[in-house]
Design an enzyme around this catalytic site. Structure first.
Site, short mmCIF file in Angstrom:
data_model
loop_
_atom_site.label_atom_id
_atom_site.label_comp_id
_atom_site.label_asym_id
_atom_site.label_seq_id
_atom_site.Cartn_x
_atom_site.Cartn_y
_atom_site.Cartn_z
N CYS A 1 -1.57 1.81 -2.93
CA CYS A 1 -2.55 2.87 -2.70
C CYS A 1 -1.95 4.27 -2.67
CB CYS A 1 -3.27 2.64 -1.38
SG CYS A 1 -3.59 0.93 -0.96
N GLU B 1 -7.21 1.94 -13.05
CA GLU B 1 -6.61 3.14 -12.47
C GLU B 1 -5.41 3.60 -13.28
OE1 GLU B 1 -7.98 2.49 -7.83
OE2 GLU B 1 -6.02 1.75 -8.46
N CYS C 1 0.82 -1.21 0.00
CA CYS C 1 0.00 0.00 0.00
C CYS C 1 0.85 1.26 0.00
CB CYS C 1 -0.93 0.00 1.21
SG CYS C 1 -1.97 1.47 1.33
N GLU D 1 -26.67 14.69 -3.18
CA GLU D 1 -28.06 14.87 -2.76
C GLU D 1 -28.99 13.92 -3.51
OE1 GLU D 1 -30.25 18.49 -4.10
OE2 GLU D 1 -28.33 19.06 -4.99
N HIS E 1 -27.84 21.05 -0.98
CA HIS E 1 -27.98 21.53 -2.35
C HIS E 1 -27.11 22.77 -2.60
CE1 HIS E 1 -30.00 22.18 -6.17
NE2 HIS E 1 -30.12 23.46 -5.87
N LYS F 1 -0.02 5.44 -5.92
CA LYS F 1 -1.06 5.43 -6.96
C LYS F 1 -1.96 6.63 -6.85
CE LYS F 1 -4.77 4.07 -5.93
NZ LYS F 1 -5.26 2.69 -5.87
N TYR G 1 -9.22 -3.35 -10.99
CA TYR G 1 -9.10 -1.96 -10.55
C TYR G 1 -7.71 -1.38 -10.78
CZ TYR G 1 -6.77 -3.28 -6.15
OH TYR G 1 -5.88 -3.74 -5.22
#
Length: 462
Positions: free
Chosen positions: A50, A192, A45, A456, A451, A53, A188
Site C-alpha cells: 500500500c 494499479e 503494506c 454532490e 456545490h 504503491k 487491483y
C-alpha cells in the site's frame, strides 16, 4: 533492546499491520508480549504494498495533472521529464523511516521483538531462526499467527520461462523505468501498476483472461476502468494468457499469448494473485487449513487449537490492511482487556475498499448482481450517474466519473455504493460511515449537496 524472556503471555508471529496492532494492544493491556518478524516491520503494506504503491500512484497522478496544466494557463514549456531512480531513492528512504517508527512504537508500548523466521516445533513451542542462523525457542500462553501472504506465480508447466518475469515485490526493486512493460492479471495490483506505468510514459501492456478488469467489483467499475484504460493508451489484451516467455540478446522479452500474438517488452510483471505465507510447522500442533492453504478460524479468530489464533491475509476473508488492524486489536481486547470486550468481534460486512487505478475506484457493500441474488430483482433499485468532473472543463482531456447506488426494500436501505473517478478514495471514506450506520436513500437525499463537487451527485440522484 533488553534481554528477551523465554516465556510470554502473548506471542505474535508476523510483524505486519495486523500482528503489530495486536501486539501493541496486548502490551497496552499489560500482557508481556513478543513479536517475531522475518523481514521488515510493517509487513507487505509498508514495505512492498500500500505505502510505496501509493507513492508511485501520486507520481503518476501528478504527471497527469502536469499534462493538462497548460489548459489552465500555465506555461509548461520547460523540462518535466521524470526520473524514476530519484523517486525510488526517496520512496525507499521513506519506507525505511516507517520501519524505524514501527520499532519505536513497539518499544514505547513495551513489546519485545526479534527478527527471524518462526515455526512450531514438535513440542508446540515456537522456534525462531535468526538471520545469523542462531535458534531460540519461546513459549507463550497465547499465540497469534499473522504472517500475511506472498505472491503467486504460474508454474513452469503453465508458462515456459515464467521466471524471466518478476512479481509485485520485484516492482519495487526496479532501479530504472522500463520503456515497455507487460502486466499479467486483472486484479487491483495489476490495474494499479498498469495505471502507474502508463501515466509515467511507459508503453504498457495489460494481459487479462476476460474482457474486463477488476472482475470482483461491480460492473460499473469493471466497464468504466477497462474502457478508460484502453482510451488512455494502455494495450489491453483481452481473453489472453501468456504461454511462453523468451529472452532476447538485447535483454528484451518476447511473450507468446494464447491468441497467437507475440508482445515484446523490457519487463514482465506477474500479478495473478497471492497466497498465504506459512511454512510454520503447523502440522506439529495440528492447526487446520482450508483447500487454499489458509488458516481456518472462527468469528473470534480462534483456530482449532486452543490458545492459537490467526488473522489477516493468512486466513483470507477480507484481505485489507485496516481489516487486519481492527481484527488484531479486537482479539487483544478480548484476550487481555477484561469482560467488557469478551463478545466484540470483527464485522466483515460493509467494509469499504478502493483501487488506486486511474481514475480511482471504490466500493462498499453488495454489487448489483450480489444484491439481486440476495434479495431478488424486485426488491432492489439502482441509481446511477455518469459525467465528467468540472476539473476537466478547461481541457480536451476527459476522465470519467461513474457512480452507482444500490438500495433495497421499501425504505430503500443502501446496500451498495460503487464509484469511479478522481478522489474516489476520499469520498468513499465518508460515505462508508453512513452506509455502515444503515443509511437509506432518504438519508442521502436529506443531506444538502456541496456545490460544485463531484460527490454532490451521490446525494442528488433521482
Amino acid at each position: 533492546m533488553p534481554s528477551i524472556a523465554q516465556h510470554y503471555k502473548y506471542l505474535v508471529i508476523g510483524g505486519g499491520s495486523g500482528g503489530v496492532a495486536s501486539a501493541r494492544r496486548a502490551a497496552k493491556h499489560g500482557a508481556k508480549t513478543l513479536l517475531i518478524e522475518g523481514k521488515a516491520l510493517g509487513g507487505t503494506c509498508v514495505n512492498v504494498g500500500c505505502v510505496p504503491k501509493k507513492v508511485m500512484w501520486y507520481a503518476s497522478d501528478l504527471a497527469g495533472k502536469l499534462s493538462i496544466a497548460k489548459d489552465y494557463g500555465f506555461n509548461v514549456a520547460g523540462d518535466f521529464s521524470f526520473n524514476w531512480s530519484t523517486l525510488k531513492e526517496k520512496r525507499d528512504a521513506y519506507v525505511k523511516r516507517l520501519n524505524g517508527i514501527y520499532e519505536k512504537n513497539l518499544e514505547k508500548e513495551g513489546v519485545d521483538y526479534v527478527y527471524g523466521w518462526a515455526k512450531f516445533n514438535p513440542d508446540g513451542k515456537v522456534e525462531v531462526t535468526s538471520h545469523d542462523g542462531k535458534k531460540v525457542v519461546y513459549s507463550a500462553d497465547h499465540i497469534l499467527i499473522a504472517t500475511g501472504g506472498q505472491t503467486a506465480l504460474p508454474s513452469e508447466e503453465q508458462v515456459t520461462g515464467v521466471k524471466l518475469g518478476i512479481d509485485s515485490d520485484g516492482f519495487f526493486e526496479l532501479e530504472k523505468q522500463p520503456k515497455r512493460v507487460a502486466i499479467v492479471g486483472a486484479g487491483y495490483i495489476g490495474i494499479e501498476f498498469a495505471g502507474v506505468f502508463n501515466g509515467l510514459g511507459s508503453e504498457t501492456h495489460l494481459i487479462i483472461r476476460g474482457d474486463t478488469v477488476l472482475r470482483k467489483f461491480d460492473d460499473i467499475i469493471q466497464e468504466t476502468v477497462t474502457s478508460y484504460y484502453e482510451k488512455s493508451g494502455i494495450n489491453v489484451h483481452k481473453q489472453s494468457q501468456v504461454t511462453k516467455v523468451t529472452k532476447n540478446e538485447d535483454g528484451s522479452l518476447d511473450l507468446l499469448l494464447t491468441t497467437g500474438k507475440t508482445v515484446q517488452v523490457d519487463e514482465l510483471i506477474w500479478t495473478i494473485g497471492r497466497k498465504s505465507l506459512l511454512g510454520l510447522g503447523l502440522d506439529n500442533i495440528g492447526v487446520k487449513q482450508n483447500e487454499k492453504g489458509q488458516v481456518i478460524v472462527d468469528e473470534y479468530q480462534r483456530t482449532n487449537v486452543p490458545n492459537v489464533y490467526s488473522l489477516g491475509d493468512v486466513v483470507g476473508n477480507v484481505e485489507l490492511t485496516p481489516v487486519a488492524i481492527a481484527a488484531g486489536r479486537k482479539l487483544s481486547n478480548r484476550l487481555f482487556g477484561g469482560d467488557q470486550f469478551k463478545d466484540r468481534k470483527m464485522d466483515y460486512n460493509n467494509v469499504p475498499s478502493v483501487v488506486f487505478s486511474h481514475p480511482e475506484s471504490g466500493s462498499i457493500g453488495l454489487t448489483e448482481k450480489q444484491a439481486i441474488e440476495r434479495f431478488g430483482k424486485d426488491q432492489i433499485k439502482v441509481y446511477q450517474s455518469k459525467f465528467v468532473s468540472m476539473f476537466y472543463a478547461m481541457s480536451e482531456h476527459k476522465s470519467p466519473i461513474a457512480y452507482k447506488l444500490i438500495v433495497q426494500g421499501d425504505n430503500e436501505k443502501v446496500v451498495g455504493l460503487h464509484i469511479v473517478g478522481d478522489s474516489s478514495a476520499e469520498i468513499l471514506q465518508g460515505f462508508g460511515v453512513a452506509i455502515k450506520m444503515g443509511a437509506t436513500k432518504a438519508d442521502f437525499d436529506n443531506c444538502v449537496a456541496i456545490h460544485p463537487t463531484s460527490a454532490e451527485e451521490l446525494v442528488t440522484m433521482v
